[in-house]
Design an enzyme around this catalytic site. Structure first.
Site, PDB file in Angstrom:
ATOM      1  N   HIS A 296      -7.333  -3.142   9.768  1.00 29.89           N
ATOM      2  CA  HIS A 296      -8.571  -3.862   9.460  1.00 29.89           C
ATOM      3  C   HIS A 296      -9.460  -3.983  10.705  1.00 29.89           C
ATOM      4  CE1 HIS A 296      -5.965  -6.184   6.230  1.00 29.89           C
ATOM      5  NE2 HIS A 296      -6.156  -4.918   5.913  1.00 29.89           N
TER       6      HIS A 296
ATOM      7  N   HIS B 255     -12.854  -4.133   3.779  1.00 31.53           N
ATOM      8  CA  HIS B 255     -11.394  -4.278   3.899  1.00 31.53           C
ATOM      9  C   HIS B 255     -10.864  -3.600   5.171  1.00 31.53           C
ATOM     10  CE1 HIS B 255      -7.195  -4.011   1.841  1.00 31.53           C
ATOM     11  NE2 HIS B 255      -7.081  -3.913   3.151  1.00 31.53           N
TER      12      HIS B 255
ATOM     13  N   GLU C 173       0.823  -1.216   0.000  1.00 30.20           N
ATOM     14  CA  GLU C 173       0.000   0.000   0.000  1.00 30.20           C
ATOM     15  C   GLU C 173       0.859   1.269   0.000  1.00 30.20           C
ATOM     16  OE1 GLU C 173      -2.894  -0.606  -0.734  1.00 30.20           O
ATOM     17  OE2 GLU C 173      -3.602  -2.404   0.286  1.00 30.20           O
TER      18      GLU C 173
ATOM     19  N   GLU D 129     -17.939  11.217  22.176  1.00 32.55           N
ATOM     20  CA  GLU D 129     -16.558  11.412  21.727  1.00 32.55           C
ATOM     21  C   GLU D 129     -16.404  11.598  20.210  1.00 32.55           C
ATOM     22  OE1 GLU D 129     -14.385  11.339  24.128  1.00 32.55           O
ATOM     23  OE2 GLU D 129     -12.438  11.090  23.170  1.00 32.55           O
TER      24      GLU D 129
ATOM     25  N   HIS E 273      -3.011   2.287   8.073  1.00 30.59           N
ATOM     26  CA  HIS E 273      -4.064   1.432   7.520  1.00 30.59           C
ATOM     27  C   HIS E 273      -4.161   0.180   8.377  1.00 30.59           C
ATOM     28  CE1 HIS E 273      -6.328  -1.149   4.877  1.00 30.59           C
ATOM     29  NE2 HIS E 273      -5.311  -1.986   4.754  1.00 30.59           N
TER      30      HIS E 273
HETATM   31  O1  2HA Z   1      -0.490  -4.891   4.269  1.00 29.85           O
HETATM   32  O2  2HA Z   1      -3.446  -4.681   4.696  1.00 29.85           O
HETATM   33  O3  2HA Z   1      -4.198  -3.833   2.307  1.00 29.85           O
HETATM   34  C1  2HA Z   1      -1.521  -5.759   3.945  1.00 29.85           C
HETATM   35  C2  2HA Z   1      -2.773  -5.013   3.758  1.00 29.85           C
HETATM   36  C3  2HA Z   1      -3.121  -4.688   2.392  1.00 29.85           C
HETATM   37 ZN    ZN Z   2      -5.389  -4.007   4.252  1.00 29.20          ZN
END
Ligand code: 2HA
Ligand code: ZN
Length: 273
Positions: free
Chosen positions: A140, A209, A115, A168, A138
């Site tokens: 998940h 995602h 990414e 909040e 980033h």
């Molecule tokens: O790094 O999360 O989106 C692995 C991920 C790809």
């Molecule tokens: Zn990811």
């Protein structure tokens, strides 16, 4: 001084471990980048030599000569704290903005996260808004991802829903959240779409995602994502308790929150009457 011992490496180790412990980074899920400049790095003697160069695959001349401490592709957040010089790399963007130069880390042949384009494009977008913002993260988060299946992918709807889950939320992300359509991860296209949203939002939802968040420090960025995910978790818990909402935070109460904490709620999502 060795870069290994820097506050930057220490803090990324702490944040990757915390994110993993929250359950947001199964296997190699998630990536972080921290933008640094010459001044931040002046005390370190082991980052001068270029160990390797690689093509970025897009024009990053707006970030020329800036440095990024970044997690590696295929690496596990769970492990970064145990082997930072393998799982992290310090990359300098070349003067022409076309190449990355490895200055430290990735010692067993690692490369930046898949990414990386999304990160760099988001850094470019946020630099234009606020030059102090230097972190892109980033991951998940479970309840945010779940929400992307049960809710319309509409920014106004999501922002209002998340604001109303806890007092909040509006204080932490008064601009609301941006959402892109589902796209293939790791591509320049998802990077471009994310960066476009980053012109208006510090949080961008990747449906089915995860999430992209930006901020001026690792703590602040982590806290931003944590607050969005907490709101989504509360929504999940409401579902677990039967889903019936008997009372809510009203629009008027949201407005008062904005006034009390001196933040301006996004007027597209909360009309100011
Ligand atoms: O790094 O999360 O989106 C692995 C991920 C790809
Ligand atoms: Zn990811």
């Amino acid at each position: 001084m060795k870069f290994y011992d820097s506050q930057y490496v220490k803090k990324i180790c702490e944040i990757t471990r915390a994110s993993y412990q929250h359950g947001w980074d199964e296997r190699n899920g998630g990536n972080i980048s921290l933008r640094l400049n010459e001044e931040d790095l002046k005390d370190y003697s082991d980052i001068i030599e270029v160990k390797k160069t690689f093509n970025l695959g897009f024009d990053a001349s707006q970030l020329a000569e800036k440095y990024f401490l970044i997690t590696g592709t295929g690496r596990y957040f769970r492990n970064v704290i145990l082997q930072p010089s393998l799982d992290l790399g310090l990359i300098r963007i070349s003067a022409d903005g076309k190449k990355g130069e490895l200055r430290w880390g990735f010692e067993d042949g690692g490369k930046p996260t898949s990414e990386f384009p999304s990160h760099l494009m988001s850094h470019i977008a946020r630099l234009a808004v606020d030059s102090k913002q230097r972190v892109v993260m980033h991951c998940h988060p479970t309840n945010v991802i779940a929400l992307s299946f049960t809710q319309d992918l509409n920014e106004r709807h999501w922002s209002r829903l998340l604001w109303k889950m806890q007092a909040e939320s509006l204080v932490v992300f008064p601009e609301g959240v941006g959402i892109i359509p589902y796209m293939t991860p790791g591509t320049n296209e998802i990077g471009i779409a994310t960066a476009k949203k980053m012109q208006d939002f510090r949080v961008v939802i990747w449906p089915h995602h995860g999430i992209f968040g930006v901020g001026s420090s690792l703590d602040e960025t982590f806290g931003l994502i944590e607050t969005v995910e907490k709101a989504a978790l509360i929504y999940s818990q409401i579902g677990a308790q039967g889903g019936q909402i008997k009372q809510e935070i009203t629009d008027e109460q949201l407005r008062k929150l904005g006034e009390a904490f001196d933040v301006q709620p996004n007027s597209k999502f909360l009309t100011n009457y």
